[in-house]
Design a protein around this motif. Structure first.
Motif, PDB file in Angstrom:
ATOM      1  N   HIS A   1     -11.252  10.884 -26.759  1.00 17.30           N
ATOM      2  CA  HIS A   1     -10.290  10.770 -25.661  1.00 17.30           C
ATOM      3  C   HIS A   1      -9.832   9.334 -25.577  1.00 17.30           C
ATOM      4  CE1 HIS A   1     -10.968  14.790 -24.068  1.00 17.30           C
ATOM      5  NE2 HIS A   1     -12.220  14.616 -24.426  1.00 17.30           N
ATOM      6  N   ALA A   2      -8.535   9.123 -25.787  1.00 15.92           N
ATOM      7  CA  ALA A   2      -7.997   7.768 -25.717  1.00 15.92           C
ATOM      8  C   ALA A   2      -7.998   7.293 -24.287  1.00 15.92           C
ATOM      9  CB  ALA A   2      -6.581   7.740 -26.280  1.00 15.92           C
ATOM     10  N   HIS A   3      -8.431   6.087 -24.076  1.00 18.15           N
ATOM     11  CA  HIS A   3      -8.484   5.543 -22.725  1.00 18.15           C
ATOM     12  C   HIS A   3      -7.283   4.694 -22.395  1.00 18.15           C
ATOM     13  CE1 HIS A   3     -12.364   7.246 -22.134  1.00 18.15           C
ATOM     14  NE2 HIS A   3     -12.824   6.647 -23.206  1.00 18.15           N
ATOM     15  N   GLY A   4      -6.287   4.708 -23.247  1.00 14.56           N
ATOM     16  CA  GLY A   4      -5.016   4.059 -22.930  1.00 14.56           C
ATOM     17  C   GLY A   4      -5.203   2.614 -22.525  1.00 14.56           C
ATOM     18  N   ASP A   5      -4.384   2.235 -21.530  1.00 12.14           N
ATOM     19  CA  ASP A   5      -4.409   0.856 -21.074  1.00 12.14           C
ATOM     20  C   ASP A   5      -5.225   0.685 -19.811  1.00 12.14           C
ATOM     21  OD1 ASP A   5      -0.976   0.557 -22.055  1.00 12.14           O
ATOM     22  OD2 ASP A   5      -2.779   0.032 -23.168  1.00 12.14           O
ATOM     23  N   ALA A   6      -5.994   1.717 -19.439  1.00 10.26           N
ATOM     24  CA  ALA A   6      -6.756   1.618 -18.198  1.00 10.26           C
ATOM     25  C   ALA A   6      -7.805   0.529 -18.331  1.00 10.26           C
ATOM     26  CB  ALA A   6      -7.431   2.947 -17.885  1.00 10.26           C
ATOM     27  N   THR A   7      -7.895  -0.301 -17.341  1.00 13.85           N
ATOM     28  CA  THR A   7      -8.921  -1.329 -17.326  1.00 13.85           C
ATOM     29  C   THR A   7      -9.853  -1.059 -16.186  1.00 13.85           C
ATOM     30  OG1 THR A   7      -7.491  -2.724 -15.978  1.00 13.85           O
ATOM     31  CG2 THR A   7      -7.448  -3.093 -18.352  1.00 13.85           C
ATOM     32  N   HIS A   8     -11.152  -1.243 -16.407  1.00 11.52           N
ATOM     33  CA  HIS A   8     -12.152  -0.903 -15.416  1.00 11.52           C
ATOM     34  C   HIS A   8     -12.583  -2.155 -14.653  1.00 11.52           C
ATOM     35  CE1 HIS A   8     -11.993   2.716 -17.667  1.00 11.52           C
ATOM     36  NE2 HIS A   8     -12.536   2.179 -18.730  1.00 11.52           N
ATOM     37  N   GLY A   9     -12.883  -1.955 -13.372  1.00 11.80           N
ATOM     38  CA  GLY A   9     -13.355  -3.056 -12.557  1.00 11.80           C
ATOM     39  C   GLY A   9     -12.315  -3.530 -11.578  1.00 11.80           C
ATOM     40  N   HIS A  10     -11.207  -2.759 -11.469  1.00  8.69           N
ATOM     41  CA  HIS A  10     -10.175  -3.137 -10.513  1.00  8.69           C
ATOM     42  C   HIS A  10     -10.271  -2.255  -9.277  1.00  8.69           C
ATOM     43  CE1 HIS A  10      -8.320  -5.903 -13.285  1.00  8.69           C
ATOM     44  NE2 HIS A  10      -8.320  -4.971 -14.215  1.00  8.69           N
ATOM     45  N   VAL A  11      -9.301  -2.410  -8.401  1.00 10.86           N
ATOM     46  CA  VAL A  11      -9.309  -1.677  -7.152  1.00 10.86           C
ATOM     47  C   VAL A  11      -8.716  -0.306  -7.391  1.00 10.86           C
ATOM     48  CG1 VAL A  11      -8.673  -1.811  -4.747  1.00 10.86           C
ATOM     49  CG2 VAL A  11      -8.769  -3.871  -6.110  1.00 10.86           C
ATOM     50  N   HIS A  12      -9.380   0.755  -6.933  1.00  6.68           N
ATOM     51  CA  HIS A  12      -8.770   2.079  -7.014  1.00  6.68           C
ATOM     52  C   HIS A  12      -7.744   2.212  -5.920  1.00  6.68           C
ATOM     53  CE1 HIS A  12      -7.910   6.195  -6.606  1.00  6.68           C
ATOM     54  NE2 HIS A  12      -8.667   6.360  -5.545  1.00  6.68           N
ATOM     55  N   GLY A  13      -6.521   2.512  -6.313  1.00  2.98           N
ATOM     56  CA  GLY A  13      -5.496   2.794  -5.327  1.00  2.98           C
ATOM     57  C   GLY A  13      -4.707   1.591  -4.900  1.00  2.98           C
ATOM     58  N   GLY A  14      -4.855   0.431  -5.522  1.00  3.21           N
ATOM     59  CA  GLY A  14      -4.057  -0.712  -5.115  1.00  3.21           C
ATOM     60  C   GLY A  14      -4.345  -1.897  -6.007  1.00  3.21           C
ATOM     61  N   ALA A  15      -3.424  -2.838  -6.023  1.00  6.71           N
ATOM     62  CA  ALA A  15      -3.650  -4.047  -6.795  1.00  6.71           C
ATOM     63  C   ALA A  15      -4.851  -4.777  -6.233  1.00  6.71           C
ATOM     64  CB  ALA A  15      -2.403  -4.931  -6.738  1.00  6.71           C
ATOM     65  N   ALA A  16      -5.549  -5.490  -7.094  1.00  6.37           N
ATOM     66  CA  ALA A  16      -6.799  -6.098  -6.668  1.00  6.37           C
ATOM     67  C   ALA A  16      -6.591  -7.069  -5.525  1.00  6.37           C
ATOM     68  CB  ALA A  16      -7.456  -6.807  -7.853  1.00  6.37           C
ATOM     69  N   ASP A  17      -5.526  -7.872  -5.612  1.00  9.99           N
ATOM     70  CA  ASP A  17      -5.345  -8.851  -4.544  1.00  9.99           C
ATOM     71  C   ASP A  17      -4.959  -8.173  -3.248  1.00  9.99           C
ATOM     72  OD1 ASP A  17      -1.986 -10.039  -5.397  1.00  9.99           O
ATOM     73  OD2 ASP A  17      -2.889  -8.051  -5.440  1.00  9.99           O
ATOM     74  N   ARG A  18      -4.299  -7.003  -3.329  1.00 11.59           N
ATOM     75  CA  ARG A  18      -3.937  -6.309  -2.100  1.00 11.59           C
ATOM     76  C   ARG A  18      -5.185  -5.788  -1.409  1.00 11.59           C
ATOM     77  NH1 ARG A  18       0.117  -1.922  -3.250  1.00 11.59           N
ATOM     78  NH2 ARG A  18       1.420  -3.750  -3.504  1.00 11.59           N
ATOM     79  N   GLY A  19      -6.121  -5.219  -2.188  1.00 13.40           N
ATOM     80  CA  GLY A  19      -7.337  -4.685  -1.595  1.00 13.40           C
ATOM     81  C   GLY A  19      -8.143  -5.770  -0.903  1.00 13.40           C
ATOM     82  N   GLN A  20      -8.131  -6.998  -1.451  1.00 17.91           N
ATOM     83  CA  GLN A  20      -8.905  -8.074  -0.872  1.00 17.91           C
ATOM     84  C   GLN A  20      -8.168  -8.755   0.269  1.00 17.91           C
ATOM     85  OE1 GLN A  20      -9.394 -10.419  -4.349  1.00 17.91           O
ATOM     86  NE2 GLN A  20     -11.173  -9.317  -5.091  1.00 17.91           N
ATOM     87  N   SER A  21      -6.830  -8.653   0.313  1.00 13.08           N
ATOM     88  CA  SER A  21      -6.061  -9.485   1.213  1.00 13.08           C
ATOM     89  C   SER A  21      -5.747  -8.820   2.533  1.00 13.08           C
ATOM     90  CB  SER A  21      -4.741  -9.896   0.540  1.00 13.08           C
ATOM     91  OG  SER A  21      -5.004 -10.685  -0.595  1.00 13.08           O
ATOM     92  N   LEU A  22      -5.430  -7.530   2.510  1.00 14.91           N
ATOM     93  CA  LEU A  22      -5.108  -6.849   3.748  1.00 14.91           C
ATOM     94  C   LEU A  22      -6.341  -6.146   4.295  1.00 14.91           C
ATOM     95  CD1 LEU A  22      -1.566  -5.401   2.969  1.00 14.91           C
ATOM     96  CD2 LEU A  22      -2.178  -7.530   4.119  1.00 14.91           C
ATOM     97  N   VAL A  23      -6.251  -5.718   5.516  1.00 11.79           N
ATOM     98  CA  VAL A  23      -7.385  -5.148   6.223  1.00 11.79           C
ATOM     99  C   VAL A  23      -7.226  -3.637   6.315  1.00 11.79           C
ATOM    100  CG1 VAL A  23      -8.655  -5.126   8.398  1.00 11.79           C
ATOM    101  CG2 VAL A  23      -7.644  -7.259   7.560  1.00 11.79           C
ATOM    102  N   ARG A  24      -8.269  -2.901   5.940  1.00 10.73           N
ATOM    103  CA  ARG A  24      -8.228  -1.445   6.024  1.00 10.73           C
ATOM    104  C   ARG A  24      -8.358  -1.025   7.481  1.00 10.73           C
ATOM    105  NH1 ARG A  24     -10.648   3.255   2.447  1.00 10.73           N
ATOM    106  NH2 ARG A  24     -10.896   4.875   4.014  1.00 10.73           N
ATOM    107  N   ASP A  25      -7.458  -0.141   7.911  1.00 11.44           N
ATOM    108  CA  ASP A  25      -7.437   0.336   9.288  1.00 11.44           C
ATOM    109  C   ASP A  25      -7.397   1.859   9.248  1.00 11.44           C
ATOM    110  OD1 ASP A  25      -7.195   0.355  12.078  1.00 11.44           O
ATOM    111  OD2 ASP A  25      -5.003   0.430  11.956  1.00 11.44           O
ATOM    112  N   ASP A  26      -8.484   2.515   9.667  1.00 12.44           N
ATOM    113  CA  ASP A  26      -8.527   3.975   9.666  1.00 12.44           C
ATOM    114  C   ASP A  26      -7.577   4.528  10.713  1.00 12.44           C
ATOM    115  OD1 ASP A  26     -10.416   4.023   7.670  1.00 12.44           O
ATOM    116  OD2 ASP A  26     -12.112   4.017   9.052  1.00 12.44           O
ATOM    117  N   VAL A  27      -6.739   5.468  10.307  1.00 11.55           N
ATOM    118  CA  VAL A  27      -5.736   6.030  11.209  1.00 11.55           C
ATOM    119  C   VAL A  27      -5.628   7.533  10.992  1.00 11.55           C
ATOM    120  CG1 VAL A  27      -4.346   3.919  11.319  1.00 11.55           C
ATOM    121  CG2 VAL A  27      -3.844   5.649   9.583  1.00 11.55           C
ATOM    122  N   ALA A  28      -5.016   8.187  11.950  1.00 13.35           N
ATOM    123  CA  ALA A  28      -4.575   9.572  11.813  1.00 13.35           C
ATOM    124  C   ALA A  28      -3.063   9.581  11.958  1.00 13.35           C
ATOM    125  CB  ALA A  28      -5.213  10.464  12.886  1.00 13.35           C
TER     126      ALA A  28
END
Length: 484
Positions: free
Chosen positions: A308-335
């Protein structure tokens, strides 16, 4: 923006999602935390469905019983998965026993405790618990029980937990910034469950889909195609799209279902590529930073020399967002609450901002739309804290007379740190104060300064200075002081 699209024209189940993610480039070794905790083994193989080479994932027993040795079955008000798929697997035979429904059948709190004991990264655990909460709430709604009293049969067994947590691990490994799903086929006909025969989609699947962002479509065969487990995983991670968005495609993978149909390849397609930033429309499935440890656990690759080719995926980053975005903004649980209105008076709509915010709403949006029979109407969308959702929904219903308020699939948002500074403007020897909002990242980097319009309007009226000049001077004063 790195985008993953699930194209479910013949439905989706937990094993199909895992298989599609592996076929699209996720590393099967990422599944080790599950095999370290449960007596199961993932067998990754290949099969052909109507001429399409597809990946299979089979969860097999690697020992006797469940992890906690509790083999007690549940009572009649169980959380029956309603999975009517043919479990005669089309891929290679294994020396291990298939784990369908095997192991302990757990209550919702027991499932949560088990997932939390796996030492998963925060984003993986969050996705898994989100999916199980959706399953639990769906079963509780169908059977008229409380969430903590909900007992799962198939969904609480080892193989189903392996599917849900496995999908979260593989998604985290593949590392998309955006996850989308085209309309998912549900199938048709009837499905036999422990309580009787029910129409497809099964009751739990219907409940889950009602709170999801993706849409359903019937057919193309009379068989259950979308299972509750598959629906819950997609609801936890994917935004709904009508068609495949614009992609510069990097990889395509096919996850096989068990059954074979005469005309339709029974596969879930996963597409990975670079999508246009504008198409995301702010739907970010971001999570905090996570590091992936790919321990070589009990993962058996049953497909011989196939790779199975793993393409250009790199491991160790943020799932669902750029790494700097995950570290920079604040997660706020909402409905996120929504309702469509076709007969609301303008005065009522205009007052919703104030009345709903008193009930706990954080933001209220009213959007003109066209409803059935081409009648003009309005979509009311409300963001609130999860604990305020019930009170806000009731207030929305009372204020507008709507017969229903739906809660969409969003579970959190990324927000800036916000604080207010006071700008002092001297005009003809008189000081005037203007509140200025300062937005910054979690590590203190200021990226926006915005003066409050109402304050600026009062100063403009008192001094005769144009409002835009007051805004500019107030923002400049604060920028100078904070050294931006």
């Amino acid at each position: 923006m790195r985008t993953l699209v699930f194209d479910g024209r013949t439905g989706a189940a937990g094993d199909m999602i895992c298989a599609a993610l592996i076929a699209a480039g996720a590393d099967p070794d990422a599944l080790a935390p599950v095999t370290d905790r449960l007596p199961v083994r993932y067998e990754v193989g290949e099969t052909t469905k109507n001429g399409i080479l597809a990946t299979t994932v089979d969860v097999t027993l690697d020992g006797e019983g469940g992890v906690d040795g509790n083999d007690d079955s549940t009572d009649g008000d169980d959380g029956d998965d309603g999975d009517g798929r043919d479990h005669t697997h089309a891929h290679s035979e294994s020396e291990h026993t298939h784990a369908e429904g095997a192991g302990a059948h757990r209550s919702y709190p027991e499932v949560v405790a088990l997932v939390e004991s796996m030492n998963l990264s925060e984003p993986v655990e969050s996705v898994a618990l989100d999916a199980f909460e959706r399953l639990g709430r769906a079963e509780a709604s169908v059977h008229g029980t409380d969430l903590d009293e909900t007992h799962f049969h198939e969904v609480g067994a080892d193989d189903a937990i392996a599917d849900v947590v496995g999908a979260a691990l593989l998604l985290d490994d593949l590392d998309p910034e955006r996850v989308a799903a085209t309309p998912i086929a549900t199938g048709g006909g009837d499905v036999e469950m422990s309580h009787g025969v029910y129409p497809v989609p099964a009751p739990a699947t219907t409940e889950i889909a009602a709170g999801a962002d993706f849409s359903m479509v019937g057919g193309p065969v009379d068989r259950e195609l979308l299972t509750p487990t598959g629906a819950a995983i997609l609801a936890a991670v994917a935004e709904g799209v009508d068609t495949i968005p614009d992609l510069t495609l990097d990889a395509a993978g096919y996850g096989a279902g068990d059954a074979t149909f005469e005309k339709y390849p029974n596969v879930l397609r996963a597409l990975v590529g670079e999508g246009r930033e504008s198409e995301a429309e702010g739907h970010q499935h971001g999570h905090s930073d996570a590091t992936h440890g790919h321990a070589h656990g009990d993962v058996t690759h049953a497909h011989g020399d196939a790779t199975h080719a793993h393409g250009d995926a790199t491991h160790g980053h943020v799932h669902g967002g750029a790494a700097d975005r995950g570290q920079s903004l604040v997660r706020d649980d909402v409905a996120v609450l929504e309702t469509n209105l076709d007969d609301a008076a303008p005065e009522v709509l205009g007052g919703l901002q104030e009345t709903l915010k008193r009930a706990g709403a954080r933001d209220v949006t009213v959007v003109p739309t066209t409803m059935k029979k081409s009648r003009p109407g309005h979509l009311v969308k409300v963001i609130c804290k999860p604990e305020d959702a019930e009170a806000v929904a009731e207030r929305l219903a009372r204020e507008t007379g709507t017969l229903g308020v739906r809660q969409s699939g969003a579970s959190h948002r990324w927000i800036a740190e916000r604080e207010f500074e006071t700008a002092v403007l001297s005009v003809d020897g008189v000081d005037h104060e203007v509140a200025v909002k300062v937005a910054s990242t979690a590590d203190g980097e200021v990226y926006d300064v915005s003066a409050e319009y109402d304050d600026a309007a009062e100063v403009a009226e008192a001094t005769g200075i144009p409002i835009r000049d007051v805004l500019r001077r107030a923002e400049g004063d604060v920028r100078d002081r904070i050294g931006e």
